[in-house]
Design an enzyme around this catalytic site. Sequence first.
Site, PDB file in Angstrom:
ATOM      1  N   GLY A   1       0.843  -1.236  -0.132  1.00  0.00           N
ATOM      2  CA  GLY A   1       0.051  -0.127  -0.003  1.00  0.00           C
ATOM      3  C   GLY A   1       0.768   1.088  -0.166  1.00  0.00           C
ATOM      4  O   GLY A   1       1.836   1.352   0.971  1.00  0.00           O
TER       5      GLY A   1
ATOM      6  N   ASN B   1       5.605  11.051 -11.141  1.00  0.00           N
ATOM      7  CA  ASN B   1       6.440  10.588 -12.202  1.00  0.00           C
ATOM      8  C   ASN B   1       6.032  11.322 -13.514  1.00  0.00           C
ATOM      9  O   ASN B   1       5.138  11.890 -13.411  1.00  0.00           O
ATOM     10  CB  ASN B   1       6.464   8.934 -12.364  1.00  0.00           C
ATOM     11  CG  ASN B   1       5.172   8.347 -12.697  1.00  0.00           C
ATOM     12  OD1 ASN B   1       4.380   9.283 -13.354  1.00  0.00           O
ATOM     13  ND2 ASN B   1       4.981   7.074 -12.296  1.00  0.00           N
TER      14      ASN B   1
ATOM     15  N   GLY C   1      12.431   7.496 -12.260  1.00  0.00           N
ATOM     16  CA  GLY C   1      13.174   6.128 -12.461  1.00  0.00           C
ATOM     17  C   GLY C   1      14.641   6.045 -12.302  1.00  0.00           C
ATOM     18  O   GLY C   1      15.088   6.592 -11.471  1.00  0.00           O
TER      19      GLY C   1
ATOM     20  N   GLY D   1       9.321   3.990  -5.603  1.00  0.00           N
ATOM     21  CA  GLY D   1       8.813   5.457  -5.451  1.00  0.00           C
ATOM     22  C   GLY D   1       8.154   5.777  -4.167  1.00  0.00           C
ATOM     23  O   GLY D   1       8.349   6.799  -3.694  1.00  0.00           O
ATOM     24  N   ASP D   2       7.243   4.542  -3.476  1.00  0.00           N
ATOM     25  CA  ASP D   2       7.282   4.902  -2.141  1.00  0.00           C
ATOM     26  C   ASP D   2       8.438   4.885  -1.197  1.00  0.00           C
ATOM     27  O   ASP D   2       8.383   5.986  -0.177  1.00  0.00           O
ATOM     28  CB  ASP D   2       6.301   3.611  -1.853  1.00  0.00           C
ATOM     29  CG  ASP D   2       5.073   3.610  -2.558  1.00  0.00           C
ATOM     30  OD1 ASP D   2       4.655   4.661  -3.100  1.00  0.00           O
ATOM     31  OD2 ASP D   2       4.673   2.649  -2.647  1.00  0.00           O
TER      32      ASP D   2
ATOM     33  N   SER E   1      12.056  -4.701   0.990  1.00  0.00           N
ATOM     34  CA  SER E   1      13.098  -4.150   0.312  1.00  0.00           C
ATOM     35  C   SER E   1      13.843  -2.817   0.754  1.00  0.00           C
ATOM     36  O   SER E   1      14.624  -2.302   0.321  1.00  0.00           O
ATOM     37  CB  SER E   1      12.789  -4.035  -1.147  1.00  0.00           C
ATOM     38  OG  SER E   1      12.083  -2.888  -1.452  1.00  0.00           O
TER      39      SER E   1
HETATM   40  O1  RIB Z   1       3.672   1.579  -5.003  1.00  0.00           O
HETATM   41  C1  RIB Z   1       3.688   0.125  -4.669  1.00  0.00           C
HETATM   42  C2  RIB Z   1       2.355  -0.243  -4.058  1.00  0.00           C
HETATM   43  O2  RIB Z   1       1.316  -0.149  -4.882  1.00  0.00           O
HETATM   44  C3  RIB Z   1       2.164  -1.935  -3.731  1.00  0.00           C
HETATM   45  O3  RIB Z   1       2.808  -2.077  -2.460  1.00  0.00           O
HETATM   46  C4  RIB Z   1       0.917  -2.119  -3.545  1.00  0.00           C
HETATM   47  O4  RIB Z   1       0.246  -2.251  -2.683  1.00  0.00           O
HETATM   48  C5  RIB Z   1       0.194  -0.798  -4.460  1.00  0.00           C
HETATM   49  O5  RIB Z   1      -0.549   0.103  -3.598  1.00  0.00           O
END
Ligand code: RIB
Length: 298
Positions: free
Chosen positions: A39, A180, A219, A248-249, A288
């Site tokens: 998420g 992005n 990226g 990206g998160d 990761s």
């Molecule tokens: O950005 C990656 C995430 O997108 C994943 O962890 C998945 O849950 C979606 O929300």
Amino acid sequence: MARIAVVGSLNADLLVRVARHPRPGETLHGSGGEIAPGGKGANQALAAALLGGDVAMVGAVGDDAHAGPATALLRDAGVDLGALRMVAGATGLAIVAVADSGENAIIVIPGANGTLGAAAVEEATGTIAGADIVVLQGEIPRDGIERAAALATGRLVVNLAPVLELARWVLEAADPLVVNEHEAALVLDQLGLPAARDAQAAARALLGAGVRSAVVTLGADGALVADGDGVTHVPSPQVEVVDTTGAGDAFVGALAFRLSQGERLREAAAFAARVGAFACTGHGAQPSYPRAGDVLPG
Ligand code: RIB
């Protein structure tokens, strides 16, 4: 320590590995099948917390078997889950298929994340209004995002992924808006602006439209940081890519962490690019992510 509140999604990620992504109508064999926490909101919260940030998560999970795995690493990392709601029904679920190239394709079933509208967000007013940095993404309902932005008194970091239509004032309040290249094009279109010829022009156009600052992620090529000082390119270290899911998160979480430490946007983005690159070297999203003290590439 400055506090970060992340208002957003939590998912259980079903991780699937394929040699290549299937074409429409095609059936392929894959492997994997593990459930990992994910998420975009939870990923960003975890990334910031593992680096040493003081983080609270505002979100919702269901009352099903996926709620535990979805929150496990946040709990382990000491993220404040006092504003996490448990609602009847399913926890958000993402089917994450990763090809041998490292590229992913993701299908998200929102589940409990869909309940995080304005009224639910309002219940977390203290957590949101009390935070120095508030981080938002596009995986909860629009009115929940807008309510969180309205309640925020601290710096607003808006990662519009996926892109959804938001009130213009939310985009203008973002400092930074993180998108992005593809998302930047959609936002410009949403703002009624013509398509930009390249990422530099897109970053400039976002600023010109009134966004306080913008980060356009590229990226493996790093990111562009646009603010009152102009547009600066920050490079990404080159790594052996295993899986780009959640990179990206990781970038956004690391950015929020460094901003919470008082760092300037471009330095924070340069650090975030290294954290994002690290996240590409392992499988899944949250599993990761680096911890404070891990050696980052670059
Ligand atoms: O950005 C990656 C995430 O997108 C994943 O962890 C998945 O849950 C979606 O929300």
